[in-house]
Design a protein around this motif. Structure first.
Motif, PDB file in Angstrom:
ATOM      1  N   GLU A   1       2.158   2.013  -3.645  1.00  0.00           N
ATOM      2  CA  GLU A   1       1.290   2.386  -4.132  1.00  0.00           C
ATOM      3  C   GLU A   1       1.234   4.024  -3.935  1.00  0.00           C
ATOM      4  OE1 GLU A   1      -1.831   2.973  -6.904  1.00  0.00           O
ATOM      5  OE2 GLU A   1      -0.373   1.595  -6.768  1.00  0.00           O
TER       6      GLU A   1
ATOM      7  N   SER B   1       0.915  -1.389  -0.028  1.00  0.00           N
ATOM      8  CA  SER B   1      -0.031   0.052   0.096  1.00  0.00           C
ATOM      9  C   SER B   1       1.061   1.168   0.021  1.00  0.00           C
ATOM     10  CB  SER B   1      -0.901   0.088   1.267  1.00  0.00           C
ATOM     11  OG  SER B   1      -1.691  -1.226   1.157  1.00  0.00           O
TER      12      SER B   1
ATOM     13  N   GLN C   1      -7.290   7.162 -10.251  1.00  0.00           N
ATOM     14  CA  GLN C   1      -6.880   6.154  -9.427  1.00  0.00           C
ATOM     15  C   GLN C   1      -7.473   5.886  -8.017  1.00  0.00           C
ATOM     16  OE1 GLN C   1      -3.007   5.275  -9.737  1.00  0.00           O
ATOM     17  NE2 GLN C   1      -2.826   5.079 -11.983  1.00  0.00           N
TER      18      GLN C   1
ATOM     19  N   PHE D   1      -9.494   8.015   1.174  1.00  0.00           N
ATOM     20  CA  PHE D   1      -9.434   8.458  -0.315  1.00  0.00           C
ATOM     21  C   PHE D   1     -10.062   9.782  -0.627  1.00  0.00           C
ATOM     22  CE2 PHE D   1      -8.128   4.045  -0.664  1.00  0.00           C
ATOM     23  CZ  PHE D   1      -6.863   3.980  -1.454  1.00  0.00           C
TER      24      PHE D   1
ATOM     25  N   GLU E   1     -11.169   5.697  -7.815  1.00  0.00           N
ATOM     26  CA  GLU E   1     -11.557   4.105  -8.312  1.00  0.00           C
ATOM     27  C   GLU E   1     -11.462   3.414  -6.976  1.00  0.00           C
ATOM     28  OE1 GLU E   1      -9.840   0.218 -10.683  1.00  0.00           O
ATOM     29  OE2 GLU E   1      -9.229   2.340 -11.518  1.00  0.00           O
ATOM     30  N   HIS E   2     -10.252   3.944  -6.252  1.00  0.00           N
ATOM     31  CA  HIS E   2     -10.120   3.057  -4.978  1.00  0.00           C
ATOM     32  C   HIS E   2     -11.256   3.363  -3.836  1.00  0.00           C
ATOM     33  CE1 HIS E   2      -6.404   1.405  -6.005  1.00  0.00           C
ATOM     34  NE2 HIS E   2      -5.509   2.510  -5.992  1.00  0.00           N
TER      35      HIS E   2
END
Length: 598
Positions: free
Chosen positions: A186, A183, A205, A225, A208-209
């Motif tokens: 990322e 993680s 991105q 997020f 989306e997460h």
């Protein structure tokens, strides 16, 4: 002169570089030429309008030259020689420092760091940035959005609980395994995309997460997020350049006023305006040089250019392009000298900043000239120009450092500052320390034929001045004036007195005397430079030495404190209650530790 004219007749008509050499066999000018014979001969025409060029010619004793295949090769060689020799008549745009970069390390859990200097394999570098503040601001932004660590390895490896950065939501605390390596990697990848200007991809991105987490009813994770996306959008509003069509570009503008030249460089990287940097070339006064061409070649001799350079002025575009192709054969660059649309607007902004800076510089230089003239009158030294100032710093006699700072050419000459480690004296003996540093400095002036100052300024009273006079008598030093600046009543600034080497004492100097202000500024700079060096030396001696000075803290308790708080900074910033949580540290001992640092 007749010998030089005969020599010119023998010069080749090929491209190359030429070096003007004076009677001391020192190169005073380096130039490049498409035709060596024609270019060198032009210096000896009867009508030379520039007084500066005429002065240079009067010092020429001989001329050396090197033939190259092309003019672009000559340009590269010219830059290398100017960098190495720093000739007094060449226009030089070089900065004292290399450009700073933002570095992402190659650790398992990478950290963000400020970096300047040689780049090592494995680490990732982003930049260059125009100044250190721009790098640190970017690190803060990345911490806010991507929560990456910026602590050193010692702190990271010794943490047993999350630090303040985690508590204020600036780090995911990989030090105590609150995030797994995958993680965290990322997060690092997304930070890289952001630095490359691919912010839309990062937002997509993250979105989306967030949606996946929400569908899986992981609402806390989705909220993380969501907050990052919001932070990133705020950053984009502040930093991204919406009205410029290039992702990576430099905009270069020039301004001249009252004989002073200024270049303003605007840097855009990854679609972000990183800031501006201003350049004032050396030896530009009364020069007929093509400043834009010189700047392009000197600046990008060491820095890799961005894909687009927007500039102005008349210069040999073909020559500069050939120079770039030789320097960077695997890269493509576009130089836009006739800007239109958004590029013209940004160039206009850079031009305006260059003009503002050159006017401010002219005003400052005028004020500096007034200050040195006032000091000349105060000390009755009409030819005073170069001043060296000395100061001593230590802690109870330990790690004694002496500093020497230099004032010349209406400014502090940082590149000529020097520090001296003082050894083999009685700890705390400031007189012996002053004697040692002055003796070492005088020896260098004599043995190495270094530039001699007009005056040496000593921070101290009659005792320090006496030491200086003894050194001068020992080595028969003449032509250097000695002055000490002694602290006044209560050590208050503005109440100092000046003690001259002939015994005269200047006290009750008017507080508005700008020459005296200059002396105070030089003294304060020597003091700052000495203290900085002393602190660095003390830190290197033993990182945990301060803990050893605390009564009741032995090796076990010292180790327990360092492990618990991850380093000295954590201990210094801890409260009494936090200190008392460490094994072996009771309330009374915690208070002793706290009081030691406060």
């Amino acid at each position: 002169m007749e010998d030089i004219k005969n020599f010119i007749k023998t010069l080749p008509t090929h491209p190359g570089i030429y070096r003007m050499v004076d009677a001391k066999d020192k190169v005073i000018y380096v130039g490049k030429a498409k035709n060596l014979k024609k270019r060198v001969a032009s210096y000896f025409n009867k009508n030379i309008p520039s007084p500066r060029t005429r002065l240079m010619i009067s010092h020429i004793q001989s001329i050396q030259y090197t033939v190259t295949n092309t003019e672009a090769e000559a340009l590269i060689l010219e830059n290398n020689l100017i960098k190495e020799l720093m000739p007094r008549y060449n226009v030089i745009f070089r900065d004292d420092k290399s450009y700073p970069y933002l570095m992402m390390t190659s650790h398992a859990f990478p950290m963000l760091k400020f970096h300047r200097g040689v780049q090592k394999k494995g680490n990732k570098y982003f930049g260059p940035f125009p100044n250190s503040n721009a790098v640190r601001e970017s690190i803060q932004l990345l911490q806010k959005v991507f929560l990456l660590r910026n602590c050193d390895d010692s702190t990271f490896n010794n943490r047993v609980r999350p630090c303040l950065q985690h508590q204020i939501k600036r780090c995911t605390a990989p030090c105590v395994k609150l995030i797994d390596q995958k993680s965290y990697a990322e997060d690092c990848r997304q930070a890289e995309l952001f630095l490359q200007g691919k912010d839309n991809e990062v937002v997509e991105q993250m979105t989306e997460h967030m949606n996946i987490a929400a569908e899986n009813e992981e609402y806390e994770r989705a909220a993380v997020f969501r907050d990052r996306i919001q932070s990133l959008r705020q950053v984009r509003l502040k930093q991204f350049v919406s009205d410029f069509s290039e992702n990576d570009a430099d905009i270069i503008a020039l301004a001249e006023e009252s004989g002073m030249v200024c270049i303003n460089l605007v840097m855009i990287r990854g679609g972000r305006h990183l800031g501006d940097k201003t350049f004032f070339p050396k030896n530009a006064s009364d020069s007929e040089s093509n400043f834009t061409e010189i700047f392009l070649c000197q600046h990008y001799d060491e820095q890799i250019p961005p894909p687009v350079i927007v500039t102005e002025g008349i210069f040999d575009k073909d020559l500069v392009n050939s120079f770039f192709k030789l320097k960077f054969p695997d890269k493509k660059f576009k130089i836009i000298s006739k800007a239109t649309g958004d590029k013209r607007m940004w160039l206009k902004m850079a031009k305006r900043n260059a003009m503002i800076n050159v006017r401010q510089k002219n005003l400052l230089e005028s004020g500096k000239a007034d200050k040195i003239e006032s000091l000349r009158k105060l000390l009755n030294m009409p030819d005073l120009n170069r001043i060296e100032c000395f100061d001593i710093s230590h802690t109870m006699g330990n790690q004694t450092i002496a500093s020497c700072v230099v004032y010349d050419d209406l400014g502090m000459q940082n590149k000529e500052y020097r520090r001296f480690n003082i050894n083999d004296i009685t700890p705390g003996d400031d007189y012996a320390a002053m004697y040692q540093v002055l003796e070492r400095r005088v020896k260098r002036i004599i043995n190495e034929e270094q530039t001699k100052p007009d005056m040496m300024l000593i921070d101290g009273g009659k005792g320090q001045l006496k030491m200086a006079l003894e050194v001068f008598d020992k080595y028969n030093v003449v032509g250097i004036r000695l002055v000490s600046i002694a602290k006044g009543e209560g050590r208050k600034s503005g109440l100092e007195s000046l003690i001259l080497d002939d015994g005269e004492v200047l006290s009750d100097i008017p507080k508005n005397n700008i020459g005296f202000h200059l002396m105070q500024h030089i003294r304060d700079e020597a003091h700052r430079f000495a203290i900085t060096g002393h602190r660095q030396k003390r830190a290197k001696t033993n990182l945990s030495s301060s803990l050893e000075e605390i009564e009741g803290i032995g090796p076990k308790k010292r180790k327990a404190l360092l492990v618990y708080f991850g380093g000295l900074d954590g201990i210094r910033n801890a409260s009494v209650e936090e200190l008392s949580q460490v094994t072996g540290i009771d309330q009374k001992l915690a208070e002793i530790v706290y009081n030691f640092y406060h």
